[in-house]
Design a protein around this motif. Structure first.
Motif, PDB file in Angstrom:
ATOM      1  N   THR A  11     -65.355  47.273 -89.802  1.00  0.00           N
ATOM      2  CA  THR A  11     -64.887  48.359 -88.935  1.00  0.00           C
ATOM      3  C   THR A  11     -65.750  48.578 -87.696  1.00  0.00           C
ATOM      4  N   SER A  19     -61.627  41.730 -87.666  1.00  0.00           N
ATOM      5  CA  SER A  19     -60.468  42.404 -88.262  1.00  0.00           C
ATOM      6  C   SER A  19     -59.296  42.442 -87.287  1.00  0.00           C
ATOM      7  N   LYS A  20     -59.559  42.827 -86.060  1.00  0.00           N
ATOM      8  CA  LYS A  20     -58.500  42.926 -85.052  1.00  0.00           C
ATOM      9  C   LYS A  20     -57.897  41.555 -84.748  1.00  0.00           C
ATOM     10  N   LYS A  23     -55.665  40.382 -87.600  1.00  0.00           N
ATOM     11  CA  LYS A  23     -54.392  41.102 -87.584  1.00  0.00           C
ATOM     12  C   LYS A  23     -53.493  40.561 -86.476  1.00  0.00           C
ATOM     13  N   SER A  28     -52.499  39.992 -93.009  1.00  0.00           N
ATOM     14  CA  SER A  28     -52.546  41.355 -93.531  1.00  0.00           C
ATOM     15  C   SER A  28     -54.006  41.660 -93.832  1.00  0.00           C
ATOM     16  N   VAL A  29     -54.598  42.551 -93.058  1.00  0.00           N
ATOM     17  CA  VAL A  29     -56.055  42.720 -93.045  1.00  0.00           C
ATOM     18  C   VAL A  29     -56.473  44.002 -93.752  1.00  0.00           C
ATOM     19  N   GLN A  44     -59.371  52.829 -88.366  1.00  0.00           N
ATOM     20  CA  GLN A  44     -58.086  52.730 -89.058  1.00  0.00           C
ATOM     21  C   GLN A  44     -56.964  53.352 -88.239  1.00  0.00           C
ATOM     22  N   THR A  47     -56.255  51.017 -85.146  1.00  0.00           N
ATOM     23  CA  THR A  47     -55.737  49.657 -85.370  1.00  0.00           C
ATOM     24  C   THR A  47     -54.608  49.571 -86.383  1.00  0.00           C
ATOM     25  N   ILE A  49     -55.278  49.171 -89.432  1.00  0.00           N
ATOM     26  CA  ILE A  49     -55.858  48.349 -90.496  1.00  0.00           C
ATOM     27  C   ILE A  49     -56.431  49.271 -91.571  1.00  0.00           C
TER      28      ILE A  49
END
Length: 241
Positions: A11, A19-20, A23, A28-29, A44, A47, A49
């Motif tokens: 994060t 993570s970005k 995605k 699917s992250v 969260q 994004t 996520i």
């Protein structure tokens, strides 16, 4: 079916960029975090996520947390071990707590996160694991005996596990970033940055988190299925292996 990717320390900083990027690439992250809940929830919200809180230094917490991820999203097929901490000090001032905390998160954390997902990857005949090590795990660094030892250990973990996973179509690789424009690095005083850090980097600038993330996106892709046990050194030419 969309493959599920879990990123530890996902994060903030390099982890957030990974993570970005995953995605955006269609995965699917799920992003793990340990401490800053406010930042994690903001990530969260920004994004979309989902975030999950646990400490990777605890095996039991990892088993429980990964179970929650798999119950909500699906079996983890891609794992990025990014979570890490620093307790920098010269060795003669280093305490056992300084040593143990860094080893527990930065090295044992790889075991704690990988071991619970390994049986499922073997059973399904597919897996992608990327371990985020460091240039300082390759070359060493004053004031970072604990950190450098852990990050060097990450590379041994990567190579050995790659041999075990190869026959099951599980690849295990590492990325070693150099100085990257994260909050921690950007907090370095300007004089130190300009006189001591940037002159060491032949390309003359810091790396961008997104550049590290693109290395990960490639390594977890089907195109990288013949690459395992390898290390990508993303350091602007600062150190060659």
């Amino acid at each position: 079916m969309t493959r599920v990717a879990l990123i530890s320390g996902g994060t903030r900083g390099i982890g957030a960029a990974i993570s970005k990027a995953l995605k955006a690439a269609g995965y699917s992250v799920a992003a793990n975090y340990a401490g800053n809940e406010q930042r994690a929830l903001a990530f969260q919200e920004e994004t979309g996520i989902p975030v999950f809180r646990w400490d990777v230094s605890s095996y039991e917490a990892c088993v429980t947390g990964i179970g929650e991820v798999e119950a909500q999203i699906g079996p983890v097929e891609i794992l990025v071990n990014n979570a890490g901490i620093v307790r920098d000090t010269m060795f003669h001032k280093m305490t056992p707590d300084d040593w143990n905390a860094v080893i527990a998160t930065n090295l044992s954390g790889l075991f704690n996160m990988t071991h619970p997902v390994w049986p499922g990857m073997r059973e399904r005949g597919f897996g992608r694991i990327v371990n985020i090590s460091s240039i300082n795990g390759q070359k060493g660094q004053m004031g970072q005996v604990n950190y450098s030892a852990a990050k060097a250990g990450d590379l041994g973990f990567t190579r050995s596990l790659a041999l075990e996973g190869a026959a099951k179509n599980i690849t295990v690789n590492a990325v070693c970033p150099g100085y990257t424009a994260t909050e921690m690095v950007l907090a370095v005083p300007e004089k130190v940055m300009n006189e001591r850090i940037l002159p060491q980097i032949p390309v003359g600038r810091l790396g961008r988190p997104e550049e590290i993330a693109r290395c990960v996106v490639f390594l977890v892709s089907d195109d990288a299925g013949f690459i395992t046990g390898s290390t990508i050194s993303a350091n602007g030419g600062q150190y060659f292996t």
